[in-house]
Scaffold this motif. Sequence first.
Motif, PDB file in Angstrom:
ATOM      1  N   UNK A  70      -6.277  -2.694  -2.188  1.00 17.25           N
ATOM      2  CA  UNK A  70      -5.961  -3.960  -1.494  1.00 17.25           C
ATOM      3  C   UNK A  70      -5.028  -3.729  -0.323  1.00 17.25           C
ATOM      4  N   UNK A  71      -4.083  -2.836  -0.539  1.00 20.58           N
ATOM      5  CA  UNK A  71      -3.152  -2.568   0.551  1.00 20.58           C
ATOM      6  C   UNK A  71      -3.859  -1.879   1.720  1.00 20.58           C
ATOM      7  N   UNK A  72      -4.793  -0.945   1.396  1.00 25.14           N
ATOM      8  CA  UNK A  72      -5.549  -0.288   2.473  1.00 25.14           C
ATOM      9  C   UNK A  72      -6.424  -1.303   3.205  1.00 25.14           C
ATOM     10  N   UNK A  73      -7.066  -2.156   2.395  1.00 26.40           N
ATOM     11  CA  UNK A  73      -7.873  -3.194   3.050  1.00 26.40           C
ATOM     12  C   UNK A  73      -7.013  -4.089   3.929  1.00 26.40           C
ATOM     13  N   UNK A  74      -5.855  -4.388   3.361  1.00 26.82           N
ATOM     14  CA  UNK A  74      -4.953  -5.234   4.149  1.00 26.82           C
ATOM     15  C   UNK A  74      -4.531  -4.524   5.432  1.00 26.82           C
ATOM     16  N   UNK A  86       6.831 -15.278  18.792  1.00 26.53           N
ATOM     17  CA  UNK A  86       6.378 -15.622  17.436  1.00 26.53           C
ATOM     18  C   UNK A  86       5.604 -14.475  16.819  1.00 26.53           C
ATOM     19  N   UNK A  87       4.784 -13.827  17.644  1.00 25.55           N
ATOM     20  CA  UNK A  87       4.036 -12.682  17.128  1.00 25.55           C
ATOM     21  C   UNK A  87       4.972 -11.552  16.715  1.00 25.55           C
ATOM     22  N   UNK A  88       5.992 -11.325  17.555  1.00 28.26           N
ATOM     23  CA  UNK A  88       6.957 -10.256  17.214  1.00 28.26           C
ATOM     24  C   UNK A  88       7.684 -10.581  15.914  1.00 28.26           C
ATOM     25  N   UNK A  89       8.070 -11.852  15.798  1.00 31.07           N
ATOM     26  CA  UNK A  89       8.728 -12.237  14.543  1.00 31.07           C
ATOM     27  C   UNK A  89       7.786 -12.087  13.357  1.00 31.07           C
ATOM     28  N   UNK A  90       6.505 -12.453  13.550  1.00 29.01           N
ATOM     29  CA  UNK A  90       5.540 -12.293  12.470  1.00 29.01           C
ATOM     30  C   UNK A  90       5.379 -10.831  12.093  1.00 29.01           C
ATOM     31  N   UNK A  91       5.367  -9.959  13.139  1.00 29.15           N
ATOM     32  CA  UNK A  91       5.252  -8.518  12.864  1.00 29.15           C
ATOM     33  C   UNK A  91       6.455  -8.007  12.105  1.00 29.15           C
ATOM     34  N   UNK A  98       8.939  -6.249   7.046  1.00 27.75           N
ATOM     35  CA  UNK A  98       9.876  -6.449   5.930  1.00 27.75           C
ATOM     36  C   UNK A  98       9.129  -6.649   4.631  1.00 27.75           C
ATOM     37  N   UNK A  99       8.078  -7.357   4.690  1.00 30.44           N
ATOM     38  CA  UNK A  99       7.314  -7.576   3.457  1.00 30.44           C
ATOM     39  C   UNK A  99       6.788  -6.263   2.894  1.00 30.44           C
ATOM     40  N   UNK A 100       6.249  -5.404   3.819  1.00 35.44           N
ATOM     41  CA  UNK A 100       5.750  -4.115   3.348  1.00 35.44           C
ATOM     42  C   UNK A 100       6.876  -3.288   2.705  1.00 35.44           C
ATOM     43  N   UNK A 101       8.052  -3.310   3.374  1.00 36.03           N
ATOM     44  CA  UNK A 101       9.183  -2.559   2.787  1.00 36.03           C
ATOM     45  C   UNK A 101       9.562  -3.119   1.412  1.00 36.03           C
ATOM     46  N   UNK A 102       9.604  -4.435   1.337  1.00 34.64           N
ATOM     47  CA  UNK A 102       9.918  -5.031   0.036  1.00 34.64           C
ATOM     48  C   UNK A 102       8.858  -4.685  -0.999  1.00 34.64           C
ATOM     49  N   UNK A 103       7.606  -4.672  -0.543  1.00 37.42           N
ATOM     50  CA  UNK A 103       6.532  -4.322  -1.466  1.00 37.42           C
ATOM     51  C   UNK A 103       6.691  -2.891  -1.969  1.00 37.42           C
ATOM     52  N   UNK A 147       0.516 -11.777   1.877  1.00 37.85           N
ATOM     53  CA  UNK A 147       0.036 -10.696   1.007  1.00 37.85           C
ATOM     54  C   UNK A 147       0.897 -10.542  -0.254  1.00 37.85           C
ATOM     55  N   UNK A 148       1.643 -11.580  -0.625  1.00 34.20           N
ATOM     56  CA  UNK A 148       2.479 -11.457  -1.828  1.00 34.20           C
ATOM     57  C   UNK A 148       1.649 -11.252  -3.076  1.00 34.20           C
ATOM     58  N   UNK A 149       0.487 -11.912  -3.110  1.00 39.35           N
ATOM     59  CA  UNK A 149      -0.399 -11.744  -4.261  1.00 39.35           C
ATOM     60  C   UNK A 149      -1.641 -11.037  -3.787  1.00 39.35           C
ATOM     61  N   UNK A 150      -1.824  -9.758  -4.184  1.00 40.29           N
ATOM     62  CA  UNK A 150      -2.916  -8.948  -3.675  1.00 40.29           C
ATOM     63  C   UNK A 150      -4.262  -9.424  -4.188  1.00 40.29           C
ATOM     64  N   UNK A 151      -4.247 -10.115  -5.286  1.00 39.64           N
ATOM     65  CA  UNK A 151      -5.536 -10.561  -5.835  1.00 39.64           C
ATOM     66  C   UNK A 151      -6.183 -11.656  -5.003  1.00 39.64           C
ATOM     67  N   UNK A 152      -5.427 -12.354  -4.112  1.00 42.43           N
ATOM     68  CA  UNK A 152      -5.986 -13.438  -3.280  1.00 42.43           C
ATOM     69  C   UNK A 152      -6.647 -12.937  -2.023  1.00 42.43           C
ATOM     70  N   UNK A 153      -6.471 -11.632  -1.707  1.00 41.11           N
ATOM     71  CA  UNK A 153      -7.018 -11.091  -0.462  1.00 41.11           C
ATOM     72  C   UNK A 153      -8.525 -10.943  -0.533  1.00 41.11           C
ATOM     73  N   UNK A 154      -9.000 -10.747  -1.739  1.00 40.90           N
ATOM     74  CA  UNK A 154     -10.415 -10.414  -1.840  1.00 40.90           C
ATOM     75  C   UNK A 154     -11.291 -11.618  -2.146  1.00 40.90           C
TER      76      UNK A 154
END
Length: 1046
Positions: A779-783, A854-859, A864-869, A990-997
């Motif tokens: 899921x992370x690779x797909x993401x 806004x895009x920079x903030x989103x990035x 941060x989310x990836x680091x937290x993950x 992407x907090x819940x990986x099961x919703x990506x698919x």
Amino acid sequence: MFLCLADVNGNKIILSMVVLLVVFLYRVIVNILHSVQGYHSKTIHFLNVAFDSSGDSLLAGDRQGNIYVFDLNGNRFNLVQRTMQACTALAFNLRRKTEFLVALADYSIKCFDTETQELVSWMRGHESSVSSISVHESGKFAITTSTDTAQLWDLDTFQRIRKLNVRQSVGIQKVFFLPLSNTILSCFKDNSVFAWEFDTLHCKYQLSAPVEGFVLFYKVFAVTRDGHTLVAGGKSNHLHVWCLELKRLIRIIQMPEKVRAVRHLEFLPDEFDGGSNQVLGVLSQDNVMRFINIETCKLLFDIGSPEDGISTAVISPNGRYIASVMENGSLNLYSVQALTQEGNKPPPFMFKVVEDGPKYTSEANKLITKVTSGRSKEPWKSKQSKIQSRLLKLQANTSLENKENELPGGLNKKRLQALLKEFGEYPAKYRMFVWRSLLQLPENHLAFSSLIDRGIHSAFVNIQKEYPIKSGKLLRVLQRTLSALAHWSAIFAETPYMPLLAFPFVKLFQNNQLICFEVVATVVVNFCQHWFEYFPNPPFNVLGMVENVLAHHDKELLQHLIKYNVTSQVYAWPLLETLLSEVLTREEWLKTFDNIFSNHPSYFLMIVVAYVICSRAPLLHCNQAADFEYFFHHRNNVDINVVIKEAYHLMEATPLDIHPQHMLDDFTPLTKGQYPVFNKYPVFIVNDQAQKWEKIRQDEIEYLRERQLAHESEAKAQEQKAEDEAWYRKQKLLREAEEQRQKILLEEEKLAEQSQRLAVVKRELKAKELQLLDVSRRCFLNYQQDQLQMELKRLDDEIARKHLIKNQEAVTKEMKDEVEAHQRKVALKGVQRLIEIDKEEIQKAHTVAEENLAKAEQKHTDTDWRLQQQRRLRRDDQEQEKRYREIVELLHDNRVKEAELLKAMRETEEKKQKDVVQNKAQLEEEQKAAAAVDGHRKQFLDDKRNDELKLAEKLQREDGHFEGLHNLKARCPERGVEVHQVPRPGNICLNDLSTLASSPHNRRRADLARQEWELMAEVRQLRQRLASRAKARHPPARFPATTWSS
């Protein structure tokens, strides 16, 4: 002559507080006076004295509580304690020789040590003054007596064991230990006397009341050393003599008329009486202590006087000294030897009076015996009298004397006999020398050494059991002497009375064993002739000689003896086999053997007959066989000088036909070099008896050997039994260990099964975890791929937007030129239009900048989310590893911890469920935020579309070439419903990986994004067409160069 007493350091005592006045008097060894010198001189009275068990040390206490110890052998004294109060009783014969007991005026008893001078113990319990202290023979126990109670103490722990209480109306006179027994004698004021068993304190017996009509209230008591005789006295001149074996009153002694009350009684010990003391010291109210013989009732000697009276007196255990506290407070020490020597001088006459008083009953009259004087009535004049001595001059005709009278050492037998006849005995200083000369001892050192080298004879190995002698040295000398005699001749090993016969000589010659052996051997060979011919019976031939002589000289006495079946084995044989040592004192025995050794061997038999004849009076009063046996085995008050004279008379007056001299050989000394052969006994009987004894000894040895073997076998059996028991215990322990091991193995198997199950669970958990991780990674690779694609799309869109902006700028510039041209034509309208366009461009640039921010903030948020993950994944890994470690540890625990593991797993699942719930909540929040962002985007797109439509309409109004915009405006409202639902591609959560698919919301968002891209593509195409048309219709005009001027 004065004696200077010195302290233990050798320094003379010269103190102002203590002055000892020592005066030598005849019979009085020393007089000790304790006086205080000063302004008021006074004398401190001594109150009590006590000897130690050896009799060589004296303990004395005075009225001020000072306790002194006097060493009579070392001529020293020492102040050992100051109690600061008067003492009422002393005891110095404890088991620990340096300790003594003192009873004080405060009713307490203290124990002190004479060496350390320290208090050992303090005993309390009496409520009145302690009058006496009696110490047991062992020295381990003591009895203290007061008027109301008697208490028994343990001197090892100094604890009270028992207490004797009586009624006040009765009162206690004295409680004391009987010598040589475990009996306690208690005497009360009502004349009752009880004997108690020491171990159990049970009453053994009670002495019956005195004979009817003669009652004496007892105050003082004395017991012989063998504990067989008790003498009691009181406020009378009578003494009651009790036989404790028969438990009856055997004699009442009447003291002289001067005696009205008796204050103190004490027996005078003697080394040769075997404990059956005959001499009794009686202290009366006139302060004079008279010594009498309780058998013969003779007054032997006295000490003290009414002027120089005695308060109390104590006799040493060895019988050498008498210590008396005088009425003037001084302390006198008397020599018993000097007193007895003076008292034993031959008196001019002797008498004994037995009176029948009318005031006594007939039974009492039989018991009463008056004390009579056994010495001269002349006053004592020993100071002025001188011993008369006669100088024996050498006669001129010495060469004509018979050579048989010549003795070794230059002595002559006739002269010795004359000296003996003159003085009655040989000088004590030269007695042993004279005896050796008379007996003509050969002193065969080699022969004696050969006998001694043979060791202790088997017959005398255990002699100490039959004759318990206190002195170890004396016992060894006796054992060696008897062994030498047994090795010399076998008869002496079988003779039972040989120790009795040899003991007096062993005691005299204990420092020279050779002389001791030869003296005994000479006595046996010469003075014991024909004794062993009837062995093992007594010598009937010798006893017949004695009986013949007695029958000739005193038929009445012999008839009296025959009447009561008293044979010569009763009245003669005890005297012969003990050599008179049981019935004579030491000095009497030595005097007797001075005469025996100086005469023919038959004189010894005459001495025995003379002793019987001189004891005629008491023997005629005896009517029981036990009395006769007692008489000839105990010391009696017989004057030995009279016996000796009577023996000489018998030697001269006995007819030749019955005279023992014709039946006994003359004196024959031992041969020099080797001792003669002694075989004057029935050899076959002795040999047979020796063989029997040897057989008995061999049987005993065999029995002892078998018993030893039995003991060894028993010990081995016990040892084997112990080993078997130990082996069984070991086997039992092994079985228990095996059972325990089986249990442990079962537990291990169960644990192994549990560990296997846990391993399976672990593997399943690991597989699930790996699957989850694999899914998460995919899921992370797909993401990431989606993110890259979206980033690429965004970059393409940005590039396309920039191109669009450039094209718009170019179109705008062209349109501006056209507008300027038009404005130049229309005046100021074109300028205004350009200004508005600039404002719109600025606003567009601002909008683009905001979008980029806004895009920079989103990035940044995505990063941060990836680091937290990643951190969450690492934390999950650590937690998982921690759980694995806990699982491994739990594998080593017992079955009980399995529940805890399952509980931990359930807690983990609950935590995961909580995480899922939290993730769902976060997803819902993010969806809400995405909806809000979509609303903002929709609003922004609507504004932008409206602006473009307004611009297109304006341009169409201006040029009339924008007909297609109406169609676009018609289509846009139809798509507007869909456009506002398209979210921005950058706001995917992407907090819940099961919703990506498989989430329907994501698919809807993808459709909205696709529609948005299609709309943007149509807008670009429309702008391109509009721009191309504008260029085709209005070519760029060439304006002249103009300048702006103000």
